[in-house]
Design a protein around this motif. Sequence first.
Motif, PDB file in Angstrom:
ATOM      1  N   ALA A  90       0.829  -1.208   0.000  1.00 44.84           N
ATOM      2  CA  ALA A  90       0.000   0.000   0.000  1.00 44.84           C
ATOM      3  C   ALA A  90       0.859   1.252   0.000  1.00 44.84           C
ATOM      4  O   ALA A  90       0.600   2.210  -0.745  1.00 44.84           O
ATOM      5  CB  ALA A  90      -0.934  -0.012   1.205  1.00 44.84           C
ATOM      6  N   ALA A  91       1.895   1.280   0.842  1.00 47.86           N
ATOM      7  CA  ALA A  91       2.770   2.454   0.927  1.00 47.86           C
ATOM      8  C   ALA A  91       3.499   2.684  -0.391  1.00 47.86           C
ATOM      9  O   ALA A  91       3.629   3.828  -0.858  1.00 47.86           O
ATOM     10  CB  ALA A  91       3.766   2.277   2.066  1.00 47.86           C
ATOM     11  N   ALA A  92       3.986   1.619  -1.017  1.00 45.68           N
ATOM     12  CA  ALA A  92       4.702   1.753  -2.287  1.00 45.68           C
ATOM     13  C   ALA A  92       3.791   2.289  -3.388  1.00 45.68           C
ATOM     14  O   ALA A  92       4.187   3.147  -4.180  1.00 45.68           O
ATOM     15  CB  ALA A  92       5.295   0.402  -2.698  1.00 45.68           C
ATOM     16  N   LYS A  93       2.574   1.776  -3.444  1.00 46.16           N
ATOM     17  CA  LYS A  93       1.623   2.264  -4.451  1.00 46.16           C
ATOM     18  C   LYS A  93       1.267   3.728  -4.202  1.00 46.16           C
ATOM     19  O   LYS A  93       1.163   4.526  -5.147  1.00 46.16           O
ATOM     20  CB  LYS A  93       0.363   1.389  -4.451  1.00 46.16           C
ATOM     21  N   ALA A  94       1.088   4.111  -2.947  1.00 48.56           N
ATOM     22  CA  ALA A  94       0.771   5.503  -2.630  1.00 48.56           C
ATOM     23  C   ALA A  94       1.908   6.423  -3.079  1.00 48.56           C
ATOM     24  O   ALA A  94       1.666   7.495  -3.659  1.00 48.56           O
ATOM     25  CB  ALA A  94       0.523   5.661  -1.134  1.00 48.56           C
ATOM     26  N   ARG A  95       3.158   6.028  -2.806  1.00 47.01           N
ATOM     27  CA  ARG A  95       4.293   6.854  -3.238  1.00 47.01           C
ATOM     28  C   ARG A  95       4.310   7.002  -4.758  1.00 47.01           C
ATOM     29  O   ARG A  95       4.544   8.099  -5.291  1.00 47.01           O
ATOM     30  CB  ARG A  95       5.610   6.216  -2.769  1.00 47.01           C
ATOM     31  N   GLU A  96       4.086   5.894  -5.454  1.00 50.58           N
ATOM     32  CA  GLU A  96       4.056   5.942  -6.921  1.00 50.58           C
ATOM     33  C   GLU A  96       2.950   6.856  -7.414  1.00 50.58           C
ATOM     34  O   GLU A  96       3.161   7.686  -8.306  1.00 50.58           O
ATOM     35  CB  GLU A  96       3.863   4.523  -7.469  1.00 50.58           C
ATOM     36  N   TRP A  97       1.780   6.729  -6.827  1.00 52.68           N
ATOM     37  CA  TRP A  97       0.653   7.564  -7.261  1.00 52.68           C
ATOM     38  C   TRP A  97       0.932   9.040  -7.003  1.00 52.68           C
ATOM     39  O   TRP A  97       0.682   9.881  -7.868  1.00 52.68           O
ATOM     40  CB  TRP A  97      -0.610   7.129  -6.518  1.00 52.68           C
ATOM     41  N   PHE A  98       1.424   9.353  -5.825  1.00 56.25           N
ATOM     42  CA  PHE A  98       1.664  10.761  -5.481  1.00 56.25           C
ATOM     43  C   PHE A  98       2.829  11.353  -6.281  1.00 56.25           C
ATOM     44  O   PHE A  98       2.737  12.457  -6.815  1.00 56.25           O
ATOM     45  CB  PHE A  98       1.960  10.898  -3.984  1.00 56.25           C
ATOM     46  N   ASP A  99       3.931  10.600  -6.380  1.00 60.25           N
ATOM     47  CA  ASP A  99       5.152  11.149  -6.960  1.00 60.25           C
ATOM     48  C   ASP A  99       5.201  11.074  -8.482  1.00 60.25           C
ATOM     49  O   ASP A  99       5.811  11.928  -9.126  1.00 60.25           O
ATOM     50  CB  ASP A  99       6.383  10.423  -6.400  1.00 60.25           C
ATOM     51  N   VAL A 100       4.591  10.051  -9.055  1.00 62.21           N
ATOM     52  CA  VAL A 100       4.723   9.805 -10.492  1.00 62.21           C
ATOM     53  C   VAL A 100       3.423  10.062 -11.251  1.00 62.21           C
ATOM     54  O   VAL A 100       3.434  10.682 -12.322  1.00 62.21           O
ATOM     55  CB  VAL A 100       5.199   8.355 -10.757  1.00 62.21           C
ATOM     56  N   GLU A 101       2.300   9.608 -10.702  1.00 61.21           N
ATOM     57  CA  GLU A 101       1.050   9.642 -11.446  1.00 61.21           C
ATOM     58  C   GLU A 101       0.151  10.827 -11.106  1.00 61.21           C
ATOM     59  O   GLU A 101      -0.947  10.948 -11.640  1.00 61.21           O
ATOM     60  CB  GLU A 101       0.289   8.329 -11.251  1.00 61.21           C
ATOM     61  N   GLY A 102       0.607  11.694 -10.211  1.00 66.14           N
ATOM     62  CA  GLY A 102      -0.136  12.913  -9.938  1.00 66.14           C
ATOM     63  C   GLY A 102      -1.479  12.706  -9.270  1.00 66.14           C
ATOM     64  O   GLY A 102      -2.414  13.491  -9.478  1.00 66.14           O
ATOM     65  N   VAL A 103      -1.591  11.679  -8.440  1.00 66.86           N
ATOM     66  CA  VAL A 103      -2.842  11.448  -7.713  1.00 66.86           C
ATOM     67  C   VAL A 103      -2.977  12.511  -6.620  1.00 66.86           C
ATOM     68  O   VAL A 103      -2.033  12.798  -5.882  1.00 66.86           O
ATOM     69  CB  VAL A 103      -2.869  10.034  -7.111  1.00 66.86           C
ATOM     70  N   ASP A 104      -4.153  13.107  -6.550  1.00 69.99           N
ATOM     71  CA  ASP A 104      -4.419  14.173  -5.577  1.00 69.99           C
ATOM     72  C   ASP A 104      -4.996  13.647  -4.273  1.00 69.99           C
ATOM     73  O   ASP A 104      -4.764  14.233  -3.208  1.00 69.99           O
ATOM     74  CB  ASP A 104      -5.406  15.183  -6.178  1.00 69.99           C
ATOM     75  N   MET A 105      -5.776  12.571  -4.345  1.00 66.22           N
ATOM     76  CA  MET A 105      -6.422  12.035  -3.147  1.00 66.22           C
ATOM     77  C   MET A 105      -6.577  10.536  -3.284  1.00 66.22           C
ATOM     78  O   MET A 105      -6.913  10.045  -4.368  1.00 66.22           O
ATOM     79  CB  MET A 105      -7.789  12.698  -2.932  1.00 66.22           C
ATOM     80  N   ILE A 106      -6.325   9.805  -2.197  1.00 62.27           N
ATOM     81  CA  ILE A 106      -6.536   8.359  -2.150  1.00 62.27           C
ATOM     82  C   ILE A 106      -7.702   8.079  -1.216  1.00 62.27           C
ATOM     83  O   ILE A 106      -7.746   8.567  -0.091  1.00 62.27           O
ATOM     84  CB  ILE A 106      -5.278   7.620  -1.663  1.00 62.27           C
TER      85      ILE A 106
END
Length: 411
Positions: A90-106
């Motif tokens: 979960a932590a790894a996916k969150a980092r990828e989403w925030f840092d690479v894919e520009g996710v604003d909210m999970i």
Amino acid sequence: MRGLTGRLLASCALVLAGGAVAQAQDAQGRISGDVVRIGVLTDMSGIYSDLAGEGAVEAVRMAAEDFGGTVLGAPIEVIFADHLNQADTAAAKAREWFDVEGVDMINDLSNSGAALAVAAVAKDARRHIIVNGASNIGITNDVCSPYAIHYAYDAYSLAHGTGEAVVEDGGLTWFFLTVDFAFGIGLEEQVTQVVENAGGEVLGSARHPLSASDFSSYMLQAQASGAEIIGIASTGGDAVNAINAAAEFGLTENQTLAALLLWLNDVHSIGLDAAQGLLLTNAWYWNMDEEARAFAERYYERVGSMPNMSQAANYSSTMHYLRAIEQAGTDDPDAVSEAMRSMPINDFFAENGYVREDGRMMHDMYLWRVKSPEESEGAWDYLEPVSTIAAEDAFRPLDQSTCYLVTGAAD
């Protein structure tokens, strides 16, 4: 005539193109990356997939669609991933989403271990998370931040709902069957406090792994304890298996089961014959009023089952997040955080709800009783109300918070 028609069509095309350009320009500078991207991080394949999973994703999609598909001129995108009930995944996916894919909210974050891990990542990344599928009160305490909101329920509200109701009814000696990770342990600790404060006694506990298939040894320990109440500190498939095993071993002949987190889907799986009479605390039920039924019917058409409290909260919290962006006039995390804490929540999920400074969304909780087969009026009609627990009584008092946003301690 053909020439006039052609010119009119060309003019309309120019107007539409101009509108699209204007909308894109409107988003620039106010929306990072010119898109609001929401990630649903949930259990898509494991023991909690029926409680969250595709149902959680669809609830967030419904909210994005109902909002109009755009906010401040920027499109709303919904993506999802499976955290596999593992905190590191979960932590790894969150980092990828925030840092690479520009996710604003999970959103969603079923599984307390996963939710706690992602909350720490979100705090460092200055990105928003909304927890709807996990119970651990650390979300609004040890790992609190301006960017984390605990929305649907938590272990404290469950303990002070079902736990207090059972103790008040005379169930003073307890034994716990607890799933051995952050969710179950936290829930056991909360209910233990309730029992002991009321003059009761916890005689012991048996901790089982996630996705346990054989409960025989745990049932023998529960029987041998002699406790009046067997507290089921698990959920999803584990709770279903534990309750079914208790029936097979005859525990309910001399002892009473208290399901500390039982979902609508669990009752559906167990069946009313085995589940009837169980008390449970939930934040919401699809058949509680007209507004809830209207949402549930639309959801059912897409998913094929009625929504539980977490799935309904995924919709409500996504709408609250999008409204906060609209009110703030930007998706800047700090501005949105301030807006989310200043705006009341009044929809089919909560009446007069609000987000406290520690990130706890305050709303009433409800104690329900599972109906008998004779009382049920049809499919998914499983619960009847027992009592309403006011928000200020349901959740941990703010003066007990260890969140640095409340205490003023250095982070």
